[in-house]
Design an enzyme around this catalytic site. Structure first.
Site, PDB file in Angstrom:
ATOM      1  CB  THR A   1      -0.876   0.045   1.262  1.00 33.41           C
ATOM      2  OG1 THR A   1      -0.004   0.135   2.388  1.00 33.41           O
ATOM      3  CG2 THR A   1      -1.734  -1.192   1.399  1.00 33.41           C
TER       4      THR A   1
ATOM      5  CD  GLU B   1      -5.273  -2.483   2.070  1.00 31.24           C
ATOM      6  OE1 GLU B   1      -5.605  -1.971   0.997  1.00 31.24           O
ATOM      7  OE2 GLU B   1      -4.686  -1.860   2.970  1.00 31.24           O
TER       8      GLU B   1
ATOM      9  CE  LYS C   1     -14.633  12.286  12.896  1.00 30.05           C
ATOM     10  NZ  LYS C   1     -13.642  11.404  13.435  1.00 30.05           N
TER      11      LYS C   1
ATOM     12  CD1 TRP D   1     -18.504  13.074  11.727  1.00 33.67           C
ATOM     13  CD2 TRP D   1     -18.505  11.162  10.559  1.00 33.67           C
ATOM     14  NE1 TRP D   1     -17.978  12.094  12.524  1.00 33.67           N
ATOM     15  CE2 TRP D   1     -17.969  10.903  11.834  1.00 33.67           C
ATOM     16  CE3 TRP D   1     -18.591  10.112   9.643  1.00 33.67           C
ATOM     17  CZ2 TRP D   1     -17.533   9.651  12.231  1.00 33.67           C
ATOM     18  CZ3 TRP D   1     -18.164   8.848  10.028  1.00 33.67           C
ATOM     19  CH2 TRP D   1     -17.633   8.626  11.312  1.00 33.67           C
TER      20      TRP D   1
HETATM   21  P1  ADP Z   1      -3.267   3.216  -1.473  1.00 32.13           P
HETATM   22  O1  ADP Z   1      -2.305   2.156  -1.873  1.00 32.13           O
HETATM   23  O2  ADP Z   1      -2.980   4.615  -1.926  1.00 32.13           O
HETATM   24  O3  ADP Z   1      -3.823   3.116  -0.082  1.00 32.13           O
HETATM   25  P2  ADP Z   1      -5.363   2.007  -2.925  1.00 32.13           P
HETATM   26  O4  ADP Z   1      -5.094   2.041  -4.362  1.00 32.13           O
HETATM   27  O5  ADP Z   1      -5.378   0.773  -2.180  1.00 32.13           O
HETATM   28  O6  ADP Z   1      -4.413   3.026  -2.379  1.00 32.13           O
HETATM   29  O7  ADP Z   1      -6.634   2.900  -2.631  1.00 32.13           O
HETATM   30  C1  ADP Z   1      -7.710   2.517  -1.876  1.00 32.13           C
HETATM   31  C2  ADP Z   1      -8.588   3.690  -1.528  1.00 32.13           C
HETATM   32  O8  ADP Z   1      -8.876   4.500  -2.653  1.00 32.13           O
HETATM   33  C3  ADP Z   1      -9.939   3.276  -1.032  1.00 32.13           C
HETATM   34  O9  ADP Z   1      -9.914   2.870   0.295  1.00 32.13           O
HETATM   35  C4  ADP Z   1     -10.736   4.547  -1.244  1.00 32.13           C
HETATM   36  O10 ADP Z   1     -10.537   5.471  -0.214  1.00 32.13           O
HETATM   37  C5  ADP Z   1     -10.151   5.099  -2.499  1.00 32.13           C
HETATM   38  N1  ADP Z   1     -11.018   4.772  -3.637  1.00 32.13           N
HETATM   39  C6  ADP Z   1     -10.892   3.762  -4.497  1.00 32.13           C
HETATM   40  N2  ADP Z   1     -11.876   3.799  -5.425  1.00 32.13           N
HETATM   41  C7  ADP Z   1     -12.645   4.874  -5.121  1.00 32.13           C
HETATM   42  C8  ADP Z   1     -13.810   5.457  -5.689  1.00 32.13           C
HETATM   43  N3  ADP Z   1     -14.392   4.973  -6.775  1.00 32.13           N
HETATM   44  N4  ADP Z   1     -14.317   6.547  -5.084  1.00 32.13           N
HETATM   45  C9  ADP Z   1     -13.747   7.071  -3.984  1.00 32.13           C
HETATM   46  N5  ADP Z   1     -12.652   6.579  -3.415  1.00 32.13           N
HETATM   47  C10 ADP Z   1     -12.099   5.490  -3.968  1.00 32.13           C
END
Ligand code: ADP
Length: 544
Positions: free
Chosen positions: A185, A330, A439, A444
């Protein structure tokens, strides 16, 4: 009673084997780092992947070894995916956009034995050379003529390796739970964490994402993954394409609007996949140059929220369906896809757009729930929002070589770190990352909603909303905006645009214009950096 069916494990090698046997003439087109467009077939890719396995064996690579890759989307990277996983080793894709110290950290944490690297990233590796003590060699994904002069230890040429070995190799059968690939990640908080996929999860994810109400892939499609193969396996498309027999087009290092458009037309691309910023660049190119797509009919967008304005522009101006999807490293990554249900056919365009802008319904295999701060499940009414938790056969059960953490609970749920609503039909809508939600007075405010509203203004290129400390309300929203340079857009005009589009008390307390916003290695807004940048900011007239 046990069933009486064959014990055939779900292995990644079965995907390339199937493509070789039944879609052997289907093409893979790649824009190479060296320049020219390269075209060959699944049959040739499968043959070279087998040659590469023999080369890996000759280098002493054994099942379970981690092989790192630092590479763009291209045919040699594709072959590496299949050779490494197919022989039972682990393909560790490394995101070159991470900071160099993070790259060193993950290469060492994964204990990569060899690195397969595009020419572009040789200088990057040279910069972290001392930390590569345990790496036995670096394979440059190029031919002899393009081998760079470099002092990296044990530099090998990919084409020499492949050509030097026979293609005689039978893909071995082993336990489908064997680790197949590894992706870290981005580590916006703390060190990056490794998500270790297995053959079973990868094959099941491929089945599920290919289905009609998911990405709907078939042998009639030409798929161009713009999402990088160095992050979450390009959303699983390099696996789903050989499974369905779809043609593949790889964009290499060039992801600007003009290059993508050119390759889409050249390759006859019908479906593509990428993050919103990529599509924003493509739209700008199309509009500025009066271009039209001849084959593209849909494109998958995820990674960040797709603003409704973007879905509308693709639809209305270019006749292309923008399919909103949600996922994360994940979750392999796809968890939800937003497609209309048949009974929604009669809805107005406006009502349909509201549904399509949501992140979507879980694809088969994935389950979702939302819970409040105490872990109590919240209703599926499309209004209540809480922490999104997911489960499924391609959802990470624990991180690689890390002690169990709070993300996984005893009931088998993984906490995504996202805040979402789920409506009565099961459509999930992300309101925010839990870290980013604003917040205000115990309630929220969704930063995503504020950002989406801002970018719907024609003079706004990008926007970020963050919570700023406030003596009365705890936090109030500040909107940080990149505007079109020539537009002259000001604070008052932008705030007036929000009226009627959001609840009154969500209205940002102030707007600041900047030249650019910070991004993560996966192209998301880097809110931690932004919050740091505005740490000392105070709203006009507010003290303390
Ligand atoms: P990183 O490795 O940067 O954590 P990931 O590629 O695993 O990134 O990103 C996951 C996160 O990206 C999700 O938990 C969510 O917050 C955001 N995300 C993914 N798809 C969408 C979407 N369609 N709309 C909003 N947020 C998204």
């Amino acid at each position: 009673m046990r069933g009486l069916m064959m014990d055939k494990p779900l292995l990644i090698s079965s995907l390339i084997q199937h493509a070789e046997d039944y879609h052997g003439a289907t093409e893979i087109v790649s824009r190479t780092v060296e320049g020219p467009i390269h075209t060959y077939t699944y049959a040739e890719a499968a043959k070279r992947a087998r040659q590469l396995v023999n080369a890996l064996v000759s280098l002493g690579v054994r099942p379970g070894d981690r092989i790192g890759t630092l590479a763009w989307n291209g045919y040699r990277h594709f072959e590496t995916y299949y050779a490494v996983s197919g022989m039972g080793a682990v393909c560790h894709t490394i995101n070159p956009r991470l900071f160099p110290p993070q790259i060193s950290y993950i290469i060492n944490h994964a204990e990569d034995t060899y690195l397969f690297v595009d020419l572009t990233f040789i200088p990057l590796l040279e910069g972290i050379r001392e930390s590569l003590a345990k790496v036995k060699g670096v394979v440059v994904l190029t031919d002899r003529d393009h081998m760079p002069p470099s002092k990296l230890p044990n530099l090998l040429c990919y084409e020499d390796l492949v050509h030097g070995h026979s293609d005689r190799y039978e893909w071995p059968e082993f336990d489908e739970w064997t680790a197949s690939s590894l992706c870290y990640t981005s580590g916006t908080t703390g060190n990056p964490k490794g998500v270790l996929y297995c053959h079973r999860s990868t094959v099941l994810h491929s089945f599920s994402i290919s289905m009609p109400d998911a990405l709907s892939l078939s042998s009639r499609d030409t798929v161009m993954p713009v999402v990088p193969m160095f992050h979450v396996n390009a959303w699983g498309l390099p696996y789903a394409a050989p499974m369905t027999g779809a043609k593949l087009v790889f964009p290499g290092a060039k992801m600007d609007g003009a290059s993508l458009y050119e390759l889409m037309e050249l390759g006859g691309v019908t479906v593509s996949a990428g993050v919103p910023t990529i599509w924003a660049g493509l739209i700008r190119h199309m509009q500025d140059n009066g271009k039209r797509f001849s084959t593209l009919n849909r494109t998958i967008v995820g990674g960040s929220a797709a603003p409704r304005a973007m879905i509308e522009t693709f639809q209305d101006e270019f006749g292309v369906e923008l399919v909103h999807a949600w996922g994360m490293t994940e979750t392999s990554p796809i968890g939800a896809v937003s497609r209309l249900m048949p009974r929604m056919d009669g809805l107005s365009d406006d009502e349909k757009m509201v549904v399509r802008a949501k992140q979507g319904r879980p694809i088969y295999g994935v389950r979702m729930t939302i819970a409040d701060d105490e872990g109590k499940p919240l209703p599926r009414d499309g209004v209540a929002f809480g922490h999104l938790k997911v489960s499924g056969p391609w959802v990470c059960a624990q991180y690689y070589n890390e002690p169990p953490g709070p993300a996984h609970d005893d009931e088998g749920w993984f906490s995504t770190g996202d805040v979402a609503t789920i409506d009565a039909d099961g459509y999930m809508q992300i309101t925010d990352r839990s870290k980013d939600v604003i917040k205000s007075g115990g309630e929220w405010i969704s930063s995503i909603e504020l950002e989406n509203t801002a970018v719907a203004h024609p003079d706004v290129i990008e926007a970020a909303a963050i919570g700023i400390a406030h003596p009365k309300w705890d936090e109030r929203p500040l909107l940080v905006v990149v505007r079109r340079p020539e537009s002259g857009l000001d604070r008052e005009a932008l705030l007036a645009f929000f009226e009627g589009r959001i609840a009154k008390w969500w209205l940002p307390d102030d707007v600041v214009f900047v030249d650019e916003l910070p991004h993560t290695a996966t192209g998301k807004l880097l809110k931690t950096k932004l919050r740091e940048q505005f740490r000392d900011y105070r709203f006009p007239g507010v003290t303390g």
